[in-house]
Design a protein around this motif. Structure first.
Motif, short mmCIF file in Angstrom:
data_model
loop_
_atom_site.label_atom_id
_atom_site.label_comp_id
_atom_site.label_asym_id
_atom_site.label_seq_id
_atom_site.Cartn_x
_atom_site.Cartn_y
_atom_site.Cartn_z
N GLY A 5 -0.87 -8.60 -4.55
CA GLY A 5 -0.25 -9.39 -3.49
C GLY A 5 -0.34 -8.65 -2.16
N PRO A 6 -0.30 -9.37 -1.04
CA PRO A 6 -0.43 -8.73 0.29
C PRO A 6 0.67 -7.72 0.56
CG PRO A 6 0.27 -11.02 0.49
CD PRO A 6 -0.14 -10.82 -0.93
N TRP A 7 1.86 -7.91 -0.06
CA TRP A 7 2.94 -6.96 0.17
C TRP A 7 2.70 -5.62 -0.54
CZ3 TRP A 7 2.99 -11.45 -2.53
CH2 TRP A 7 3.07 -11.36 -3.90
N GLN A 8 1.66 -5.57 -1.38
CA GLN A 8 1.36 -4.35 -2.10
C GLN A 8 0.28 -3.52 -1.41
OE1 GLN A 8 3.04 -3.15 -4.39
NE2 GLN A 8 3.89 -4.69 -5.73
N LYS A 9 -0.26 -4.00 -0.30
CA LYS A 9 -1.33 -3.28 0.37
C LYS A 9 -0.75 -2.24 1.33
CE LYS A 9 -4.38 -5.68 -1.77
NZ LYS A 9 -5.16 -5.08 -2.87
N SER A 10 -0.05 -1.29 0.78
CA SER A 10 0.52 -0.22 1.60
C SER A 10 0.76 0.97 0.70
CB SER A 10 1.85 -0.67 2.24
OG SER A 10 2.86 -0.76 1.26
N GLY A 14 3.48 2.14 0.02
CA GLY A 14 4.71 1.91 -0.72
C GLY A 14 4.51 1.02 -1.93
N ALA A 15 3.26 0.68 -2.26
CA ALA A 15 2.99 -0.15 -3.44
C ALA A 15 3.49 0.56 -4.69
CB ALA A 15 1.50 -0.43 -3.54
N TRP A 16 3.96 -0.22 -5.67
CA TRP A 16 4.61 0.37 -6.84
C TRP A 16 3.69 1.28 -7.65
CZ3 TRP A 16 2.95 0.05 -11.81
CH2 TRP A 16 2.05 -0.97 -12.14
N TYR A 17 2.41 1.01 -7.65
CA TYR A 17 1.48 1.76 -8.51
C TYR A 17 0.99 3.06 -7.87
CZ TYR A 17 -1.59 -1.07 -5.56
OH TYR A 17 -2.17 -1.70 -4.50
N LEU A 18 1.53 3.42 -6.69
CA LEU A 18 1.06 4.62 -6.00
C LEU A 18 2.04 5.79 -6.06
CD1 LEU A 18 -0.54 3.05 -2.81
CD2 LEU A 18 -1.68 3.83 -4.88
N ASP A 21 -0.70 3.76 5.77
CA ASP A 21 -0.64 2.33 5.52
C ASP A 21 -1.80 1.62 6.21
OD1 ASP A 21 1.51 2.27 3.86
OD2 ASP A 21 2.98 1.86 5.41
N GLU A 22 -2.05 2.01 7.44
CA GLU A 22 -3.17 1.41 8.17
C GLU A 22 -4.50 1.81 7.53
OE1 GLU A 22 -4.90 0.43 12.47
OE2 GLU A 22 -2.87 0.17 11.74
N LEU A 23 -4.62 3.06 7.13
CA LEU A 23 -5.86 3.50 6.50
C LEU A 23 -6.06 2.83 5.15
CD1 LEU A 23 -5.93 7.31 7.36
CD2 LEU A 23 -6.75 5.34 8.67
N GLU A 24 -4.95 2.47 4.48
CA GLU A 24 -5.04 1.75 3.21
C GLU A 24 -5.72 0.40 3.42
OE1 GLU A 24 -4.35 1.87 -0.92
OE2 GLU A 24 -3.79 3.38 0.56
N HIS A 25 -5.41 -0.26 4.54
CA HIS A 25 -6.07 -1.52 4.87
C HIS A 25 -7.52 -1.28 5.27
CE1 HIS A 25 -2.71 -4.33 4.70
NE2 HIS A 25 -1.95 -3.44 5.31
#
Length: 451
Positions: A36-41, A43-47, A346-350
């Protein structure tokens, strides 16, 4: 308690099925919503482990009703089977029969919680999440809440042995959780999660994190553990009690636990969600010109090259930054110390492997909590800053919105900047960067009117 009797109840009752349902729902919510778009940071649960257990606690809006309904189903078993009167006439105390079923439910809930941690923890480990033990109390609160919910459902099922009891109890539990979950995350100013005391009386937390460094304070977890232990004690009392007076006495632990929780739980969200001191400690290169947090230490090697390249271009500015460093944040734009060029993962994650976007992020000085969600003008301003350093206009990559509009805005601002006298351009760039770092809605106002 006889282990043999508990094993029999696990095989022949709904306890094991309830635990399996809790596990499958949790894993489904984790992995089906991963992209989901809210996971593209970051702070995503899998990180990160903190993010994982934080998100897991949020998912209890779906897990607790299942535990309540499953416990209620088991609580109505004797009545549905038509053996309630027969068991009541037996010389064996009623609590001895009930405690084995309660033990099976409790064991199933604990096993399901442990299995969920293993299933999700695999992804956290695979993605290089920083391991520490600070997340264990948060996870323990979630497991204990499921045990309390299962026992509470059993107690209600014994008191109201109807076929309607399990679905009604599950639906009521869901409604109470959603109502208590009054938390909001304000996307406009990234104020971060806020919490109310009613929410903290439930196992839920304020949804997905917007930063990798938020943790629930140990004091809050301790109060929640005490509250759910008291609630579980009352629920077990309701399960094993057979007389009205005993059932009334069983309410005492929950009442006392509620009083203590209401007194001890903080009203201020800043006292609930805190920065994880272990994860925010800095790890630097030997020359200490590039630093990241311990939570992102595995990113240091890949960052060092682009970061040093960005630093080498800073001499065009007065009081140029000499260090690239990650600044931990609770979700709001942090203060940038003098001489520091912040990095926003977060920006670099995108950006992914897009070197142009990485360069734009570093050169423009984007801070965590103030990224592309602030609109087209913010992206255009960052593009102008990065282009000025390399003396060449580099079209931006838009994560959201229309690429053409952002490019047109950035190119117009770029020409406006280049039209200024050369001796004034560095100061204007400093002002542009300050506006970007302050998350101002109109950073291009630093340029000439009409830019």
């Amino acid at each position: 308690m006889s282990g043999r009797m508990v094993r029999i109840d696990l095989r022949r009752s709904s306890a094991l099925a309830t635990g399996a349902a809790v596990f499958l729902i949790a894993v489904g919510l984790l992995y089906l919503l991963t992209h989901g778009p809210w996971q593209k940071s970051t702070g995503a649960w899998y990180l990160q482990w903190d993010s994982f257990v934080y998100y897991l606690r949020f998912m209890h809006f779906a897990l607790v009703p299942v535990a309540l309904g499953g416990g209620a189903l088991l609580g109505t078993r004797d009545s549905r089977s038509g053996v309630a009167e027969l068991f009541e006439s037996a010389p064996r105390p009623a609590w001895q029969r009930s405690v084995h079923s309660a033990g099976a439910v409790g064991l199933a809930m604990v096993a399901a919680s442990a299995a969920i941690l293993v299933a999700g923890g695999v992804s956290v480990v695979a993605n290089g999440g920083f391991f520490h033990l600070g997340w264990l109390p948060v996870a323990a609160v979630g497991a204990l809440s499921l045990v309390a919910a299962g026992w509470l459902g059993m107690g209600i099922g014994r008191l109201l042995p109807s076929l309607l009891t399990p679905p009604v109890v599950a639906a009521a539990g869901f409604a109470v959780l959603i109502r208590a979950h009054a938390t909001t995350i304000t996307a406009e100013n990234y104020a971060g999660p806020e919490s109310t005391v009613p929410e903290l009386l439930t196992p839920m937390l304020a949804g997905t994190t917007r930063t990798a460094f938020i943790a629930v304070s140990d004091a809050v977890s301790a109060v929640q553990l005490g509250w759910f232990a008291a609630l579980a004690t009352t629920a077990l009392g309701l399960v094993t009690a057979s007389r009205l007076g005993t059932r009334i006495a069983a309410l005492l632990p929950a009442v006392l636990g509620l009083v203590v929780a209401l007194t001890a739980l903080p009203r201020d969200a800043d006292a609930v969600y805190v920065l994880n001191g272990e994860a925010t400690a800095l790890v630097c290169t030997e020359t200490r010109d590039v630093c990241v947090t311990r939570g992102h230490a595995h990113k240091l090697e890949a960052l060092t090259g682009p970061a040093r390249e960005a630093l080498s271009l800073q001499d065009k500015l007065p009081d140029a930054p000499r260090v690239v460093a990650e600044i931990p944040t609770r979700g709001t734009a942090p203060h940038v110390p003098p001489g520091v060029l912040p990095v926003d993962f977060d920006e670099l994650e995108h950006a992914g492997e897009d070197s142009r976007s990485v360069r734009i992020s570093l050169l423009s000085g984007t801070v965590p909590g103030c990224n592309e969600w602030y609109g087209d003008e913010s992206q255009a301003a960052r593009t102008v800053i990065a282009s000025w350093f390399v003396d060449e206009f580099t079209p931006p990559r838009a994560y959201f919105g229309d690429d053409g509009e952002i490019r047109e805005l950035a190119e117009s601002a770029w020409h406006a900047l280049r039209a200024l006298p050369p001796e004034t351009q560095p100061q204007v760039v400093v002002q542009l960067r300050a506006a970007v770092q302050a998350c101002r809605p109109a950073p291009l106002a630093a340029l000439a009117p009409g830019a």
